[in-house]
Scaffold this motif. Structure first.
Motif, PDB file in Angstrom:
ATOM      1  N   ASP A  46       0.867  -1.187   0.000  1.00  0.00           N
ATOM      2  CA  ASP A  46       0.000   0.000   0.000  1.00  0.00           C
ATOM      3  C   ASP A  46       0.899   1.231   0.000  1.00  0.00           C
ATOM      4  O   ASP A  46       1.442   1.608   1.043  1.00  0.00           O
ATOM      5  N   PRO A  47       1.118   1.882  -1.151  1.00  0.00           N
ATOM      6  CA  PRO A  47       2.039   3.018  -1.224  1.00  0.00           C
ATOM      7  C   PRO A  47       1.517   4.285  -0.549  1.00  0.00           C
ATOM      8  O   PRO A  47       2.297   5.158  -0.191  1.00  0.00           O
ATOM      9  N   VAL A  48       0.220   4.382  -0.368  1.00  0.00           N
ATOM     10  CA  VAL A  48      -0.358   5.578   0.272  1.00  0.00           C
ATOM     11  C   VAL A  48      -0.061   5.575   1.766  1.00  0.00           C
ATOM     12  O   VAL A  48       0.374   6.576   2.344  1.00  0.00           O
ATOM     13  N   ASN A  49      -0.287   4.445   2.400  1.00  0.00           N
ATOM     14  CA  ASN A  49      -0.085   4.332   3.846  1.00  0.00           C
ATOM     15  C   ASN A  49       1.244   3.689   4.215  1.00  0.00           C
ATOM     16  O   ASN A  49       1.506   3.436   5.388  1.00  0.00           O
ATOM     17  N   GLU A  50       2.097   3.443   3.213  1.00  0.00           N
ATOM     18  CA  GLU A  50       3.411   2.838   3.432  1.00  0.00           C
ATOM     19  C   GLU A  50       3.290   1.552   4.252  1.00  0.00           C
ATOM     20  O   GLU A  50       3.884   1.403   5.319  1.00  0.00           O
ATOM     21  N   ARG A  51       2.524   0.594   3.743  1.00  0.00           N
ATOM     22  CA  ARG A  51       2.346  -0.681   4.421  1.00  0.00           C
ATOM     23  C   ARG A  51       2.633  -1.840   3.458  1.00  0.00           C
ATOM     24  O   ARG A  51       2.235  -1.804   2.301  1.00  0.00           O
ATOM     25  N   MET A  52       3.314  -2.854   3.977  1.00  0.00           N
ATOM     26  CA  MET A  52       3.531  -4.076   3.221  1.00  0.00           C
ATOM     27  C   MET A  52       2.788  -5.199   3.933  1.00  0.00           C
ATOM     28  O   MET A  52       2.824  -5.301   5.165  1.00  0.00           O
ATOM     29  N   PHE A  53       2.100  -6.041   3.167  1.00  0.00           N
ATOM     30  CA  PHE A  53       1.260  -7.078   3.745  1.00  0.00           C
ATOM     31  C   PHE A  53       1.918  -8.444   3.561  1.00  0.00           C
ATOM     32  O   PHE A  53       2.233  -8.844   2.440  1.00  0.00           O
ATOM     33  N   GLU A  54       2.095  -9.132   4.654  1.00  0.00           N
ATOM     34  CA  GLU A  54       2.771 -10.413   4.634  1.00  0.00           C
ATOM     35  C   GLU A  54       1.878 -11.529   4.109  1.00  0.00           C
ATOM     36  O   GLU A  54       0.813 -11.795   4.660  1.00  0.00           O
ATOM     37  N   PRO A  55       2.292 -12.208   3.043  1.00  0.00           N
ATOM     38  CA  PRO A  55       1.528 -13.352   2.541  1.00  0.00           C
ATOM     39  C   PRO A  55       1.608 -14.531   3.519  1.00  0.00           C
ATOM     40  O   PRO A  55       2.514 -14.585   4.352  1.00  0.00           O
ATOM     41  N   PRO A  56       0.701 -15.496   3.415  1.00  0.00           N
ATOM     42  CA  PRO A  56       0.722 -16.644   4.321  1.00  0.00           C
ATOM     43  C   PRO A  56       1.882 -17.601   4.064  1.00  0.00           C
ATOM     44  O   PRO A  56       2.259 -18.360   4.949  1.00  0.00           O
ATOM     45  N   LEU A  57       2.453 -17.584   2.845  1.00  0.00           N
ATOM     46  CA  LEU A  57       3.587 -18.443   2.511  1.00  0.00           C
ATOM     47  C   LEU A  57       4.614 -17.644   1.718  1.00  0.00           C
ATOM     48  O   LEU A  57       4.287 -16.626   1.103  1.00  0.00           O
ATOM     49  N   THR A  58       5.859 -18.107   1.725  1.00  0.00           N
ATOM     50  CA  THR A  58       6.904 -17.421   0.975  1.00  0.00           C
ATOM     51  C   THR A  58       6.749 -17.682  -0.530  1.00  0.00           C
ATOM     52  O   THR A  58       6.063 -18.606  -0.951  1.00  0.00           O
ATOM     53  N   GLY A  59       7.429 -16.868  -1.300  1.00  0.00           N
ATOM     54  CA  GLY A  59       7.369 -17.002  -2.753  1.00  0.00           C
ATOM     55  C   GLY A  59       7.624 -15.652  -3.399  1.00  0.00           C
ATOM     56  O   GLY A  59       7.993 -14.682  -2.731  1.00  0.00           O
ATOM     57  N   TYR A  60       7.428 -15.573  -4.706  1.00  0.00           N
ATOM     58  CA  TYR A  60       7.557 -14.291  -5.393  1.00  0.00           C
ATOM     59  C   TYR A  60       6.634 -14.246  -6.597  1.00  0.00           C
ATOM     60  O   TYR A  60       6.113 -15.267  -7.049  1.00  0.00           O
ATOM     61  N   SER A  61       6.427 -13.019  -7.071  1.00  0.00           N
ATOM     62  CA  SER A  61       5.493 -12.791  -8.173  1.00  0.00           C
ATOM     63  C   SER A  61       6.031 -11.689  -9.074  1.00  0.00           C
ATOM     64  O   SER A  61       6.579 -10.690  -8.586  1.00  0.00           O
ATOM     65  N   TYR A  62       5.891 -11.881 -10.377  1.00  0.00           N
ATOM     66  CA  TYR A  62       6.243 -10.854 -11.367  1.00  0.00           C
ATOM     67  C   TYR A  62       5.017 -10.570 -12.220  1.00  0.00           C
ATOM     68  O   TYR A  62       4.268 -11.489 -12.574  1.00  0.00           O
ATOM     69  N   SER A  63       4.842  -9.303 -12.553  1.00  0.00           N
ATOM     70  CA  SER A  63       3.781  -8.902 -13.476  1.00  0.00           C
ATOM     71  C   SER A  63       4.388  -8.090 -14.607  1.00  0.00           C
ATOM     72  O   SER A  63       5.314  -7.299 -14.392  1.00  0.00           O
ATOM     73  N   PHE A  64       3.849  -8.277 -15.816  1.00  0.00           N
ATOM     74  CA  PHE A  64       4.314  -7.546 -16.986  1.00  0.00           C
ATOM     75  C   PHE A  64       3.111  -7.020 -17.762  1.00  0.00           C
ATOM     76  O   PHE A  64       2.081  -7.706 -17.854  1.00  0.00           O
ATOM     77  N   THR A  65       3.245  -5.820 -18.299  1.00  0.00           N
ATOM     78  CA  THR A  65       2.201  -5.256 -19.146  1.00  0.00           C
ATOM     79  C   THR A  65       2.639  -5.343 -20.599  1.00  0.00           C
ATOM     80  O   THR A  65       3.816  -5.575 -20.905  1.00  0.00           O
ATOM     81  N   ASP A  66       1.706  -5.107 -21.505  1.00  0.00           N
ATOM     82  CA  ASP A  66       2.049  -5.159 -22.925  1.00  0.00           C
ATOM     83  C   ASP A  66       2.648  -3.851 -23.430  1.00  0.00           C
ATOM     84  O   ASP A  66       2.946  -3.736 -24.617  1.00  0.00           O
ATOM     85  N   ASP A  67       2.832  -2.874 -22.515  1.00  0.00           N
ATOM     86  CA  ASP A  67       3.473  -1.624 -22.935  1.00  0.00           C
ATOM     87  C   ASP A  67       4.805  -1.392 -22.214  1.00  0.00           C
ATOM     88  O   ASP A  67       5.290  -0.269 -22.136  1.00  0.00           O
ATOM     89  N   GLY A  68       5.396  -2.469 -21.641  1.00  0.00           N
ATOM     90  CA  GLY A  68       6.751  -2.369 -21.125  1.00  0.00           C
ATOM     91  C   GLY A  68       6.904  -2.018 -19.664  1.00  0.00           C
ATOM     92  O   GLY A  68       7.984  -1.569 -19.252  1.00  0.00           O
ATOM     93  N   HIS A  69       5.880  -2.220 -18.845  1.00  0.00           N
ATOM     94  CA  HIS A  69       5.992  -1.985 -17.410  1.00  0.00           C
ATOM     95  C   HIS A  69       5.972  -3.321 -16.662  1.00  0.00           C
ATOM     96  O   HIS A  69       5.412  -4.304 -17.139  1.00  0.00           O
ATOM     97  N   TYR A  70       6.586  -3.317 -15.476  1.00  0.00           N
ATOM     98  CA  TYR A  70       6.621  -4.533 -14.671  1.00  0.00           C
ATOM     99  C   TYR A  70       6.466  -4.188 -13.194  1.00  0.00           C
ATOM    100  O   TYR A  70       6.610  -3.037 -12.771  1.00  0.00           O
ATOM    101  N   GLU A  71       6.185  -5.211 -12.394  1.00  0.00           N
ATOM    102  CA  GLU A  71       6.098  -5.092 -10.943  1.00  0.00           C
ATOM    103  C   GLU A  71       6.541  -6.423 -10.356  1.00  0.00           C
ATOM    104  O   GLU A  71       6.297  -7.483 -10.947  1.00  0.00           O
ATOM    105  N   VAL A  72       7.219  -6.380  -9.209  1.00  0.00           N
ATOM    106  CA  VAL A  72       7.706  -7.606  -8.592  1.00  0.00           C
ATOM    107  C   VAL A  72       7.490  -7.565  -7.086  1.00  0.00           C
ATOM    108  O   VAL A  72       7.657  -6.528  -6.448  1.00  0.00           O
ATOM    109  N   ALA A  73       7.090  -8.692  -6.518  1.00  0.00           N
ATOM    110  CA  ALA A  73       6.873  -8.839  -5.082  1.00  0.00           C
ATOM    111  C   ALA A  73       7.605 -10.086  -4.602  1.00  0.00           C
ATOM    112  O   ALA A  73       7.428 -11.166  -5.176  1.00  0.00           O
ATOM    113  N   TYR A  74       8.438  -9.931  -3.572  1.00  0.00           N
ATOM    114  CA  TYR A  74       9.211 -11.042  -3.018  1.00  0.00           C
ATOM    115  C   TYR A  74       8.911 -11.205  -1.535  1.00  0.00           C
ATOM    116  O   TYR A  74       8.788 -10.219  -0.806  1.00  0.00           O
ATOM    117  N   TYR A  75       8.830 -12.444  -1.082  1.00  0.00           N
ATOM    118  CA  TYR A  75       8.730 -12.753   0.343  1.00  0.00           C
ATOM    119  C   TYR A  75       9.619 -13.963   0.604  1.00  0.00           C
ATOM    120  O   TYR A  75       9.352 -15.056   0.088  1.00  0.00           O
TER     121      TYR A  75
END
Length: 234
Positions: A46-75
């Motif tokens: 949550d970038p507005v309230n500066e909070r990170m939410f802990e997932p129930p299990l470890t892992g990671y995730s990547y997202s990609f858009t069709d216009d060249g943007h990405y996002e990544v989350a690691y735990y």
């Protein structure tokens, strides 16, 4: 020499097609590792309230858009053989732009001021430490395939040295992401400053006089924090 309008239009279309070829539509979507518990998007950070939410299990995730943007989350959680009661937990989030190089590699360049990292190291710091985080990533190659076992669409990434990462599976298409722009601009970022992952969060965060924030992590990160809202300094 007179160049016709049709020639100009054809040339422009060729340039556009070459540019578009640098983004593989097969990459578009949100991908996650086998635990299927870590996803990019507002459920992780949550970038507005500066909070990170802990997932129930470890892992990671990547997202990609069709216009060249990405996002990544690691735990991640790592054990400490010398001090079994002192395991370490790390939560990281970044986003930015990516490109596919001519040699087939992927180059992920984050928005410098937006990345966040939360570290739990109970034998070093009493509270979890919240900082800025910036790390460019380069993948030597990748492949999108359909798994022969469960018929799931799978993304295989290979590190800069060619070492394979844990496979990820398509979770959402279109991707689940936060807005693809700088979310927490600072005066330094507007001047082109490039902070590194050693920089603490410089701007004021509500309830924190040091520009840092402590966040309670449950036993999944293997440490239980107090209710204090101030993190120890690095």
């Amino acid at each position: 020499m007179i160049i016709s309008l049709s020639t100009l239009l054809l040339g422009g279309a060729t340039i556009a097609s070459l540019a578009a070829a640098q983004v593989d539509p097969d990459l578009t979507g949100t991908w996650t590792t086998k635990s299927r518990k870590v996803f990019t998007g507002p459920g992780f950070y949550d970038p507005v309230n500066e909070r990170m939410f802990e997932p129930p299990l470890t892992g990671y995730s990547y997202s990609f858009t069709d216009d060249g943007h990405y996002e990544v989350a690691y735990y991640r959680a790592t054990s400490n053989p010398q001090q079994p009661t002192c395991p370490r937990g790390v939560i990281q989030w970044q986003h930015g732009k990516f490109q596919k190089a001519s040699n087939g590699s992927l180059i992920l360049t984050p928005f410098a001021v937006d990345g966040r990292q939360l570290i739990s190291d109970p034998c070093t710091y009493r509270n979890a430490v919240y900082t800025r985080y910036q790390q460019q990533e380069i993948f030597k190659q990748y492949e999108v395939i359909v798994s022969p076992y469960d018929k799931a669409t799978r993304l295989n990434l290979y590190g800069f040295d060619g070492a394979p990462m844990n496979p990820m599976y398509l979770a959402y298409k279109p991707p689940e992401m936060l807005p693809t722009k700088t979310l927490n601009p600072t005066s330094n970022s507007e001047k082109g400053s490039q902070p590194t992952n050693k920089n603490k969060v410089k701007r004021s965060i509500p309830g924190d006089q040091d520009g840092l924030m402590q966040a309670a992590l449950n036993k999944k990160v293997l440490v239980q924090q107090q209710d204090s809202t101030t993190a120890d300094r690095l």
